[in-house]
Design a protein around this motif. Structure first.
Motif, PDB file in Angstrom:
ATOM      1  N   GLU B  71      -3.439  -6.238  10.526  1.00  0.00           N
ATOM      2  CA  GLU B  71      -3.977  -6.251  11.893  1.00  0.00           C
ATOM      3  C   GLU B  71      -2.868  -5.974  12.913  1.00  0.00           C
ATOM      4  OE1 GLU B  71      -7.271  -7.084  12.833  1.00  0.00           O
ATOM      5  OE2 GLU B  71      -7.643  -6.839  10.672  1.00  0.00           O
ATOM      6  N   TYR B  72      -1.636  -5.908  12.420  1.00  0.00           N
ATOM      7  CA  TYR B  72      -0.470  -5.805  13.301  1.00  0.00           C
ATOM      8  C   TYR B  72      -0.399  -4.433  13.961  1.00  0.00           C
ATOM      9  CZ  TYR B  72       4.461  -6.946  14.536  1.00  0.00           C
ATOM     10  OH  TYR B  72       5.637  -7.237  15.174  1.00  0.00           O
ATOM     11  N   ARG B  73      -0.239  -4.412  15.257  1.00  0.00           N
ATOM     12  CA  ARG B  73      -0.096  -3.157  16.014  1.00  0.00           C
ATOM     13  C   ARG B  73       1.374  -2.906  16.336  1.00  0.00           C
ATOM     14  NH1 ARG B  73      -3.156  -1.328  13.782  1.00  0.00           N
ATOM     15  NH2 ARG B  73      -5.119  -2.402  13.566  1.00  0.00           N
ATOM     16  N   GLY B  74       1.866  -1.713  16.019  1.00  0.00           N
ATOM     17  CA  GLY B  74       3.238  -1.354  16.376  1.00  0.00           C
ATOM     18  C   GLY B  74       4.266  -1.677  15.308  1.00  0.00           C
ATOM     19  N   LEU B  75       3.799  -1.839  14.058  1.00  0.00           N
ATOM     20  CA  LEU B  75       4.734  -2.119  12.959  1.00  0.00           C
ATOM     21  C   LEU B  75       5.543  -0.860  12.662  1.00  0.00           C
ATOM     22  CD1 LEU B  75       5.277  -4.501  10.960  1.00  0.00           C
ATOM     23  CD2 LEU B  75       3.739  -3.356   9.358  1.00  0.00           C
ATOM     24  N   GLY B  76       6.883  -0.961  12.694  1.00  0.00           N
ATOM     25  CA  GLY B  76       7.747   0.190  12.386  1.00  0.00           C
ATOM     26  C   GLY B  76       7.476   0.700  10.980  1.00  0.00           C
ATOM     27  N   ILE B  77       7.656   2.017  10.782  1.00  0.00           N
ATOM     28  CA  ILE B  77       7.344   2.623   9.488  1.00  0.00           C
ATOM     29  C   ILE B  77       8.199   2.027   8.368  1.00  0.00           C
ATOM     30  CG2 ILE B  77       8.933   4.580   9.844  1.00  0.00           C
ATOM     31  CD1 ILE B  77       5.532   4.890   8.126  1.00  0.00           C
ATOM     32  N   ASP B  78       9.465   1.705   8.674  1.00  0.00           N
ATOM     33  CA  ASP B  78      10.335   1.135   7.632  1.00  0.00           C
ATOM     34  C   ASP B  78       9.857  -0.257   7.210  1.00  0.00           C
ATOM     35  OD1 ASP B  78      10.967   0.524  10.256  1.00  0.00           O
ATOM     36  OD2 ASP B  78      13.130   0.370   9.915  1.00  0.00           O
ATOM     37  N   ARG B  79       9.390  -1.065   8.184  1.00  0.00           N
ATOM     38  CA  ARG B  79       8.836  -2.383   7.841  1.00  0.00           C
ATOM     39  C   ARG B  79       7.563  -2.206   7.010  1.00  0.00           C
ATOM     40  NH1 ARG B  79       8.210  -5.837  13.297  1.00  0.00           N
ATOM     41  NH2 ARG B  79       7.280  -7.392  11.906  1.00  0.00           N
ATOM     42  N   ALA B  80       6.696  -1.300   7.441  1.00  0.00           N
ATOM     43  CA  ALA B  80       5.411  -1.105   6.762  1.00  0.00           C
ATOM     44  C   ALA B  80       5.618  -0.644   5.315  1.00  0.00           C
ATOM     45  CB  ALA B  80       4.564  -0.092   7.528  1.00  0.00           C
ATOM     46  N   VAL B  81       6.572   0.283   5.118  1.00  0.00           N
ATOM     47  CA  VAL B  81       6.808   0.814   3.766  1.00  0.00           C
ATOM     48  C   VAL B  81       7.422  -0.266   2.872  1.00  0.00           C
ATOM     49  CG1 VAL B  81       8.126   2.503   2.429  1.00  0.00           C
ATOM     50  CG2 VAL B  81       6.935   3.210   4.514  1.00  0.00           C
ATOM     51  N   ALA B  82       8.357  -1.058   3.415  1.00  0.00           N
ATOM     52  CA  ALA B  82       8.929  -2.162   2.623  1.00  0.00           C
ATOM     53  C   ALA B  82       7.812  -3.115   2.179  1.00  0.00           C
ATOM     54  CB  ALA B  82       9.992  -2.913   3.430  1.00  0.00           C
ATOM     55  N   CYS B  83       6.819  -3.323   3.042  1.00  0.00           N
ATOM     56  CA  CYS B  83       5.696  -4.211   2.706  1.00  0.00           C
ATOM     57  C   CYS B  83       4.920  -3.698   1.480  1.00  0.00           C
ATOM     58  CB  CYS B  83       4.734  -4.349   3.886  1.00  0.00           C
ATOM     59  SG  CYS B  83       5.364  -5.405   5.206  1.00  0.00           S
ATOM     60  N   LYS B  84       4.937  -2.383   1.264  1.00  0.00           N
ATOM     61  CA  LYS B  84       4.230  -1.814   0.113  1.00  0.00           C
ATOM     62  C   LYS B  84       4.947  -2.126  -1.199  1.00  0.00           C
ATOM     63  CE  LYS B  84       1.031   0.472   0.318  1.00  0.00           C
ATOM     64  NZ  LYS B  84      -0.408   0.088   0.365  1.00  0.00           N
ATOM     65  N   ALA B  85       6.161  -2.681  -1.118  1.00  0.00           N
ATOM     66  CA  ALA B  85       6.926  -2.992  -2.335  1.00  0.00           C
ATOM     67  C   ALA B  85       6.411  -4.238  -3.029  1.00  0.00           C
ATOM     68  CB  ALA B  85       8.409  -3.150  -2.002  1.00  0.00           C
ATOM     69  N   LEU B  86       5.695  -5.108  -2.311  1.00  0.00           N
ATOM     70  CA  LEU B  86       5.251  -6.340  -2.956  1.00  0.00           C
ATOM     71  C   LEU B  86       3.809  -6.703  -2.619  1.00  0.00           C
ATOM     72  CD1 LEU B  86       6.803  -9.168  -0.928  1.00  0.00           C
ATOM     73  CD2 LEU B  86       8.367  -7.404  -1.639  1.00  0.00           C
ATOM     74  N   GLN B  87       3.249  -7.567  -3.458  1.00  0.00           N
ATOM     75  CA  GLN B  87       1.901  -8.073  -3.223  1.00  0.00           C
ATOM     76  C   GLN B  87       1.967  -9.400  -2.474  1.00  0.00           C
ATOM     77  OE1 GLN B  87      -1.424  -6.912  -4.407  1.00  0.00           O
ATOM     78  NE2 GLN B  87      -0.200  -5.063  -4.208  1.00  0.00           N
ATOM     79  N   ASP B  88       2.923 -10.241  -2.863  1.00  0.00           N
ATOM     80  CA  ASP B  88       3.051 -11.583  -2.278  1.00  0.00           C
ATOM     81  C   ASP B  88       4.513 -11.898  -1.999  1.00  0.00           C
ATOM     82  OD1 ASP B  88       0.384 -13.233  -2.396  1.00  0.00           O
ATOM     83  OD2 ASP B  88       0.442 -11.973  -4.193  1.00  0.00           O
ATOM     84  N   GLY B  89       4.770 -12.446  -0.821  1.00  0.00           N
ATOM     85  CA  GLY B  89       6.127 -12.853  -0.516  1.00  0.00           C
ATOM     86  C   GLY B  89       6.458 -12.618   0.947  1.00  0.00           C
ATOM     87  N   VAL B  90       7.689 -12.966   1.289  1.00  0.00           N
ATOM     88  CA  VAL B  90       8.182 -12.791   2.656  1.00  0.00           C
ATOM     89  C   VAL B  90       9.343 -11.801   2.604  1.00  0.00           C
ATOM     90  CG1 VAL B  90       9.254 -13.944   4.630  1.00  0.00           C
ATOM     91  CG2 VAL B  90       7.506 -15.126   3.297  1.00  0.00           C
ATOM     92  N   ILE B  91       9.322 -10.799   3.490  1.00  0.00           N
ATOM     93  CA  ILE B  91      10.416  -9.830   3.567  1.00  0.00           C
ATOM     94  C   ILE B  91      11.223 -10.109   4.823  1.00  0.00           C
ATOM     95  CG2 ILE B  91      11.066  -7.398   3.749  1.00  0.00           C
ATOM     96  CD1 ILE B  91       8.455  -6.680   2.380  1.00  0.00           C
ATOM     97  N   VAL B  92      12.529 -10.330   4.634  1.00  0.00           N
ATOM     98  CA  VAL B  92      13.436 -10.546   5.762  1.00  0.00           C
ATOM     99  C   VAL B  92      14.424  -9.383   5.791  1.00  0.00           C
ATOM    100  CG1 VAL B  92      15.143 -12.094   6.793  1.00  0.00           C
ATOM    101  CG2 VAL B  92      13.209 -13.046   5.502  1.00  0.00           C
TER     102      VAL B  92
END
Lengths: 208, 208
Positions: B71-92
């Protein structure tokens, strides 16, 4: 009796419960003691102290009488004197920096320093124009942000609130400084009190 | 196949598990695909993208294929792509800013942004020369500070760690970015992984 807290920007005065201030980059104009009335001060700004003493050479530095039970080295006189205002609790002074000090049975257990709220806001703007957003003080600390502006306000507010909650546990939190009220709203058992330094000064006088 | 993550300062490359980089303010020099070898990229820096495409016009923008459930608006492409690396967890991602994103069953639940560690350090120095202190990464997060240098390091580190702990609960935390290792040491179940973006890119290709 008049109490004076000499800060970097202002002379802060206290007389029989009344508090006022004036700029500390010029000689005091609004300080008008009655004949023989005592003046006690603390100061973090040497030139402003000189200007006060030129007009009122009999004013006494309460910093010389201060004793605080602490292991902390380098505690500013204003933080130390505010600590004399209470026996138990957490003091959060939210100005250009946010200082946090923890008291237990009149003993100072330690403290830490966070950037002031306005300073946080400025760093984001420096990192990227996209991150140049005002702080929303109504940001939820429990719902995860869904846009950039909320992501920044949440980051600032929740990182501070989370740490203060951990520090305070069931202790009372006393907020002072310009941004005190903005932070106090996130705590149900908070007290906003801009006279902590004067209460500390009064306690130092009592202890003599 | 070569993957390329075009950042503000560097081209980051990935080929069969090997990772390397070169400055993104000049044309790519170390990118030497075999004949017919595919190049996929994502980019946050338009001029650097142009320079890549002038040399390799057949390179494909993986950003066009990205779908992230959020639902997040304005997520940078690098953040969004890193999110595709996992199903569950926190990315810092700890760089000039610290971005935090939360994933659950492949869905992005939201995220927030903190200042980068070096930026924190700079604000203190701006507030007062007395607060110009290096960050100690060995500062205790459980003992209250007893001097100015520790009070600053504790403020920075513990406010970040406290919030990350609250965010992660029992989820795994993946640290990436230059300051990832400095923060990861405060978590027993942390993973330092500088290839998250490439793992995300590989997953996007698999999903086609």
């Amino acid at each position: 009796m008049i109490l004076c807290d000499i800060g970097n920007s202002f002379y802060h005065y206290y007389r029989e419960g009344r508090i006022w201030k004036e700029p500390s980059n010029a000689a005091p104009k609004t300080l008008k003691p009655d004949k023989g009335e005592e003046i006690y001060y603390i100061s973090v700004k040497e030139p402003a102290t000189k200007r006060l003493l030129e007009l009122f050479p009999e004013a006494k530095n309460l910093g010389d009488l201060l004793y605080l039970d602490t292991e902390y080295r380098g505690l500013g006189i204003d933080r130390a004197v505010a600590c004399k205002a209470l026996q138990d609790g957490v003091i959060v002074d939210a100005g250009s920096a946010i200082t946090v000090d923890i008291l237990q049975n009149g003993m100072h257990l330690g403290g830490y320093i966070l950037p002031g709220l306005q300073r946080y806001r400025n760093i984001y703007a420096e990192i990227s124009p996209k991150l140049d957003k005002a702080i929303h003080y109504d940001v939820s600390t429990t719902m995860l942000p869904q846009n950039t502006a909320d992501a920044i306000s949440y980051g600032i507010i929740t990182s501070i609130v989370c740490l203060l909650e951990r520090t305070a546990k069931n202790k009372r939190i006393f907020f002072t400084g310009g941004d005190g009220p903005s932070l106090a709203r996130y705590f149900s058992h908070s007290i906003v009190d801009n006279s902590l330094v004067f209460k500390g000064m009064l306690n130092i006088l009592k202890e003599r």
